[in-house]
Design an enzyme around this catalytic site. Sequence first.
Site, PDB file in Angstrom:
ATOM      1  CG  HIS A 141      -2.034  -1.017   1.035  1.00 32.45           C
ATOM      2  ND1 HIS A 141      -3.346  -0.703   1.564  1.00 32.45           N
ATOM      3  CD2 HIS A 141      -2.337  -2.087   0.432  1.00 32.45           C
ATOM      4  CE1 HIS A 141      -4.287  -1.798   1.175  1.00 32.45           C
ATOM      5  NE2 HIS A 141      -3.815  -2.618   0.655  1.00 32.45           N
ATOM      6  CE1 TYR A 146      -5.520   3.797   8.239  1.00 34.91           C
ATOM      7  CE2 TYR A 146      -6.178   4.112  10.567  1.00 34.91           C
ATOM      8  CZ  TYR A 146      -5.502   3.623   9.669  1.00 34.91           C
ATOM      9  OH  TYR A 146      -4.508   2.767   9.907  1.00 34.91           O
ATOM     10  N   PRO A 186      -4.909   0.572  18.289  1.00 33.39           N
ATOM     11  CG  PRO A 186      -6.554  -0.773  17.919  1.00 33.39           C
ATOM     12  CD  PRO A 186      -6.082  -0.070  19.180  1.00 33.39           C
ATOM     13  CE  LYS A 202       3.700   3.439  13.364  1.00 33.75           C
ATOM     14  NZ  LYS A 202       3.811   2.844  12.155  1.00 33.75           N
ATOM     15  CE1 TYR A 228      -1.352   3.887   9.350  1.00 32.04           C
ATOM     16  CE2 TYR A 228      -0.203   2.726   7.666  1.00 32.04           C
ATOM     17  CZ  TYR A 228      -1.357   2.787   8.383  1.00 32.04           C
ATOM     18  OH  TYR A 228      -2.679   2.212   8.461  1.00 32.04           O
TER      19      TYR A 228
END
Length: 395
Positions: free
Chosen positions: A74, A203, A295, A299, A387
């Site tokens: 991704h 998200y 979550p 991580k 990220y």
Amino acid sequence: MKARTQVGIIGAGPAGLMLCHLLRLRGIDCVVLEARSRRYVEERVRAGVLEHGVVETLREAGLADRLEREGLRHAGIAIRFNERSHRIDFTELTGKAVTVYGQQEVVKDLIAAALAAGTPIEFDVMDVAMHGIDGKSPTLRYRDAKDTVRELTCDYIAGCDGFHGISRPGFPAGVIRTFERDYPFAWLGILAQSPPPSHELIYVHHDRGFALFSMRTPQITRMYLQCAPDEDIANWPDERIWTELRRRLEGDDAPALEVGPILQKGITPMRSFVAEPMRHGRLFLAGDAAHIVPPTGAKGMNLAIADVRVLAKALDALYKQGDAAQLDRYSDTCLRRVWKAERFSWWMTSLLHRFHAQSPFDYRVQVADLDYLTGSRAASTALAENYVGLPFEET
Ligand code: APR
Ligand code: PHB
């Protein structure tokens, strides 16, 4: 029955199994003790995003064959608020990407590698107890799957037994300081047999609460809905889940959500937690035994792998060169990076969730933060860097 090993590892999650693999590559002897069955640890559904550096670590360790075939690379994510999606392009901003590959798939690959190499993993053990962690030969006593009492004498013990394990409570009183934060919500996790609404993760900030659209394969969607911490799963029949998912994804540019059979659902609690230090005497903590993140930043498993990288290198320096300096710095080295992941996970959580006592002012500030984040290259880069994973510390 008595036996000896160099490193006794409690727990066959990602931390314990990866430590075992990295030690074996360096010729260091270890035994893994796991309370659950092989099947249980291989089937446990959890998060599934691997940082760039974790994928490289798995590749260097010869563990990436299936990951490379089946993992989904991704290059970015979407952040959705005010009913519009905004893409954050990791590859453009950092030159890196993440890989979506279920944690239980990593666990399966690690177990297969260990068994192929003849490394002992003892499943279904009971009553593991540590003795003499302050001395030179700590021991692990336990009952094996056949109910035989065993004693394993070790040079070192690695507590990789997760948040509810016995290793952290085994530190003498007063040695550990803990830092924690609870969140007034949980996630309802859903695994469904339906194609994900987008090829990348979404998200969602929504006034009904956070939602996340992730995936396992192009045919299996993994989704989460913010819910109450004491939510009863019985209140969430499949129909209600799909209706709620659809509402939180609404908007003109909303991707289509394809309904399919729900394969699994469960409640994930949200907590931030750090224990300091991560070492006492000959006992070292790694992964969830030492720290928990909510979550939202994906991580958890990444941190576990980062810890055991440091520990394996430090043990290698000790055994090969007699150099204990890295081992002495283990806790400090890990905690510097752990705290950055704690900050990032707390920040992502605070940014995207609806809080009970949120005033209209708080809500507007959250939206302004999201607007800034997605509109500013500097702010987007900060998210992207975290990220895809901050650099591993030098030890
Ligand atoms: N004796 C033996 N094994 C134990 C004991 C015990 N007393 N207590 C716990 N265990 C085992 C658990 O059954 C589990 O398989 O230790 C293992 C710990 O594994 P994880 O909980 O997966 O923790 P860790 O390896 O640190 O991985 C962190 O897991 O919780 C997720 O999201 C988190 O992705 C992160 C990752
Ligand atoms: C998941 O796919 O399970 C997942 C993805 C991203 C997260 C958390 C979980 O932040």
